[in-house]
Write a protein that holds these residues in place. Structure first.
Motif, PDB file in Angstrom:
ATOM      1  N   ARG A  82       0.847  -1.217   0.000  1.00 30.93           N
ATOM      2  CA  ARG A  82       0.000   0.000   0.000  1.00 30.93           C
ATOM      3  C   ARG A  82       0.871   1.252   0.000  1.00 30.93           C
ATOM      4  NH1 ARG A  82      -3.586   3.203  -1.184  1.00 30.93           N
ATOM      5  NH2 ARG A  82      -5.011   4.064   0.326  1.00 30.93           N
ATOM      6  N   LEU A  83       1.920   1.266   0.801  1.00 32.98           N
ATOM      7  CA  LEU A  83       2.805   2.430   0.849  1.00 32.98           C
ATOM      8  C   LEU A  83       3.568   2.598  -0.459  1.00 32.98           C
ATOM      9  CD1 LEU A  83       4.156   2.264   4.509  1.00 32.98           C
ATOM     10  CD2 LEU A  83       2.338   3.728   3.591  1.00 32.98           C
ATOM     11  N   GLN A  84       3.993   1.496  -1.064  1.00 36.69           N
ATOM     12  CA  GLN A  84       4.674   1.579  -2.366  1.00 36.69           C
ATOM     13  C   GLN A  84       3.746   2.182  -3.412  1.00 36.69           C
ATOM     14  OE1 GLN A  84       5.791  -2.529  -2.733  1.00 36.69           O
ATOM     15  NE2 GLN A  84       7.817  -2.214  -1.824  1.00 36.69           N
ATOM     16  N   GLN A 119      11.359  -3.606  10.979  1.00 40.50           N
ATOM     17  CA  GLN A 119      12.030  -4.849  10.600  1.00 40.50           C
ATOM     18  C   GLN A 119      11.538  -5.436   9.280  1.00 40.50           C
ATOM     19  OE1 GLN A 119      11.333  -7.280  14.067  1.00 40.50           O
ATOM     20  NE2 GLN A 119      13.010  -6.340  15.219  1.00 40.50           N
ATOM     21  N   GLU A 120      10.265  -5.219   8.946  1.00 38.97           N
ATOM     22  CA  GLU A 120       9.715  -5.908   7.782  1.00 38.97           C
ATOM     23  C   GLU A 120       9.194  -4.986   6.676  1.00 38.97           C
ATOM     24  OE1 GLU A 120       7.309  -9.331   8.559  1.00 38.97           O
ATOM     25  OE2 GLU A 120       8.154  -9.567  10.566  1.00 38.97           O
ATOM     26  N   VAL A 121       8.637  -3.838   7.037  1.00 34.45           N
ATOM     27  CA  VAL A 121       8.078  -2.941   6.019  1.00 34.45           C
ATOM     28  C   VAL A 121       9.158  -2.037   5.438  1.00 34.45           C
ATOM     29  CG1 VAL A 121       6.398  -1.111   5.545  1.00 34.45           C
ATOM     30  CG2 VAL A 121       5.785  -3.010   7.070  1.00 34.45           C
ATOM     31  N   ALA A 122       9.897  -1.363   6.303  1.00 31.92           N
ATOM     32  CA  ALA A 122      10.914  -0.410   5.831  1.00 31.92           C
ATOM     33  C   ALA A 122      11.922  -1.047   4.868  1.00 31.92           C
ATOM     34  CB  ALA A 122      11.621   0.247   7.021  1.00 31.92           C
ATOM     35  N   PRO A 123      12.429  -2.259   5.139  1.00 30.08           N
ATOM     36  CA  PRO A 123      13.360  -2.858   4.174  1.00 30.08           C
ATOM     37  C   PRO A 123      12.727  -3.061   2.787  1.00 30.08           C
ATOM     38  CG  PRO A 123      13.537  -3.991   6.273  1.00 30.08           C
ATOM     39  CD  PRO A 123      12.347  -3.073   6.368  1.00 30.08           C
ATOM     40  N   GLN A 124      11.451  -3.407   2.746  1.00 29.47           N
ATOM     41  CA  GLN A 124      10.778  -3.568   1.453  1.00 29.47           C
ATOM     42  C   GLN A 124      10.676  -2.229   0.726  1.00 29.47           C
ATOM     43  OE1 GLN A 124       7.215  -6.128   1.268  1.00 29.47           O
ATOM     44  NE2 GLN A 124       7.645  -6.632   3.413  1.00 29.47           N
ATOM     45  N   LEU A 125      10.407  -1.152   1.480  1.00 29.86           N
ATOM     46  CA  LEU A 125      10.315   0.179   0.862  1.00 29.86           C
ATOM     47  C   LEU A 125      11.694   0.623   0.341  1.00 29.86           C
ATOM     48  CD1 LEU A 125       7.962   1.991   3.389  1.00 29.86           C
ATOM     49  CD2 LEU A 125       7.359   1.020   1.161  1.00 29.86           C
ATOM     50  N   ARG A 126      12.723   0.355   1.124  1.00 30.17           N
ATOM     51  CA  ARG A 126      14.080   0.715   0.683  1.00 30.17           C
ATOM     52  C   ARG A 126      14.471  -0.073  -0.565  1.00 30.17           C
ATOM     53  NH1 ARG A 126      14.997   1.278   6.295  1.00 30.17           N
ATOM     54  NH2 ARG A 126      15.688  -0.862   6.532  1.00 30.17           N
ATOM     55  N   ALA A 127      14.156  -1.354  -0.595  1.00 30.14           N
ATOM     56  CA  ALA A 127      14.486  -2.191  -1.756  1.00 30.14           C
ATOM     57  C   ALA A 127      13.740  -1.691  -2.990  1.00 30.14           C
ATOM     58  CB  ALA A 127      14.141  -3.649  -1.482  1.00 30.14           C
ATOM     59  N   SER A 128      12.493  -1.311  -2.809  1.00 32.58           N
ATOM     60  CA  SER A 128      11.701  -0.801  -3.924  1.00 32.58           C
ATOM     61  C   SER A 128      12.278   0.519  -4.436  1.00 32.58           C
ATOM     62  CB  SER A 128      10.252  -0.598  -3.477  1.00 32.58           C
ATOM     63  OG  SER A 128       9.503  -0.003  -4.494  1.00 32.58           O
ATOM     64  N   ALA A 129      12.697   1.384  -3.530  1.00 31.12           N
ATOM     65  CA  ALA A 129      13.282   2.673  -3.909  1.00 31.12           C
ATOM     66  C   ALA A 129      14.617   2.467  -4.638  1.00 31.12           C
ATOM     67  CB  ALA A 129      13.481   3.561  -2.698  1.00 31.12           C
ATOM     68  N   ALA A 130      15.403   1.485  -4.187  1.00 31.94           N
ATOM     69  CA  ALA A 130      16.697   1.203  -4.807  1.00 31.94           C
ATOM     70  C   ALA A 130      16.513   0.686  -6.235  1.00 31.94           C
ATOM     71  CB  ALA A 130      17.477   0.205  -3.971  1.00 31.94           C
ATOM     72  N   GLU A 131      15.465  -0.094  -6.466  1.00 32.44           N
ATOM     73  CA  GLU A 131      15.192  -0.624  -7.800  1.00 32.44           C
ATOM     74  C   GLU A 131      14.856   0.495  -8.785  1.00 32.44           C
ATOM     75  OE1 GLU A 131      12.061  -3.484  -7.453  1.00 32.44           O
ATOM     76  OE2 GLU A 131      13.265  -4.833  -6.210  1.00 32.44           O
ATOM     77  N   GLU A 132      14.225   1.575  -8.290  1.00 38.69           N
ATOM     78  CA  GLU A 132      13.835   2.685  -9.147  1.00 38.69           C
ATOM     79  C   GLU A 132      15.031   3.528  -9.577  1.00 38.69           C
ATOM     80  OE1 GLU A 132      10.721   4.968  -7.377  1.00 38.69           O
ATOM     81  OE2 GLU A 132       9.443   3.223  -7.070  1.00 38.69           O
ATOM     82  N   HIS A 133      16.082   3.514  -8.778  1.00 39.53           N
ATOM     83  CA  HIS A 133      17.232   4.379  -9.082  1.00 39.53           C
ATOM     84  C   HIS A 133      18.303   3.603  -9.721  1.00 39.53           C
ATOM     85  CE1 HIS A 133      15.411   7.619  -6.928  1.00 39.53           C
ATOM     86  NE2 HIS A 133      15.319   6.883  -5.842  1.00 39.53           N
TER      87      HIS A 133
END
Length: 133
Positions: A82-84, A119-133
């Motif tokens: 949802r946040l992504q 522990q579980e949400v923030a790493p997914q958001l960071r991984a998603s942001a890294a994929e975009e850049h």
């Protein structure tokens, strides 16, 4: 120019959807009831018509409406998705987590929610942001 835009919103994370929806229920509805009352009391002031209209809308607001439109409550996977989606559709740089909407969620539940987010949400958001850049 390019600037950072963050969104503050109520977020509650639990291991199951049932808990994620049940634990913040009373506190969340208390918040919206308090907001409705404040708008009704100030309806006679400047911008009174707009406040009265907002109070009327809040009077018919259900918990399902709140969960669908105003908060992000769920399992780590649900919250991350949802946040992504919000981040992508609104072009956000990040989020500010309002962890205890209404101020009545038990402290141990709030801490567990924050822990799961970190522990579980923030790493997914960071991984998603890294994929975009």
């Amino acid at each position: 120019g390019d600037g950072d835009v963050v969104l503050r919103l109520p977020i509650f994370v639990a291991n199951t959807m049932e808990r994620a929806l049940a634990e913040p229920h009373d506190s969340t509805m208390h918040h919206y009831n308090r907001l409705r009352q404040a708008l009704q009391q100030s309806a006679g002031t400047t911008e009174g018509d707009a406040r009265a209209t907002r109070a009327e809308r809040l009077a018919t607001l259900t918990y399902d409406d709140v969960v669908r439109e105003r908060v992000v409550f769920g399992t780590p996977e649900h919250v991350a998705k949802r946040l992504q989606t919000l981040q992508e559709s609104l072009g956000l740089s990040g989020f500010i987590m309002e962890a205890n909407l209404g101020g009545r969620i038990p402290p141990e539940s709030v801490l567990q929610s924050i822990r799961l987010f970190g522990q579980e949400v923030a790493p997914q958001l960071r991984a998603s942001a890294a994929e975009e850049h």
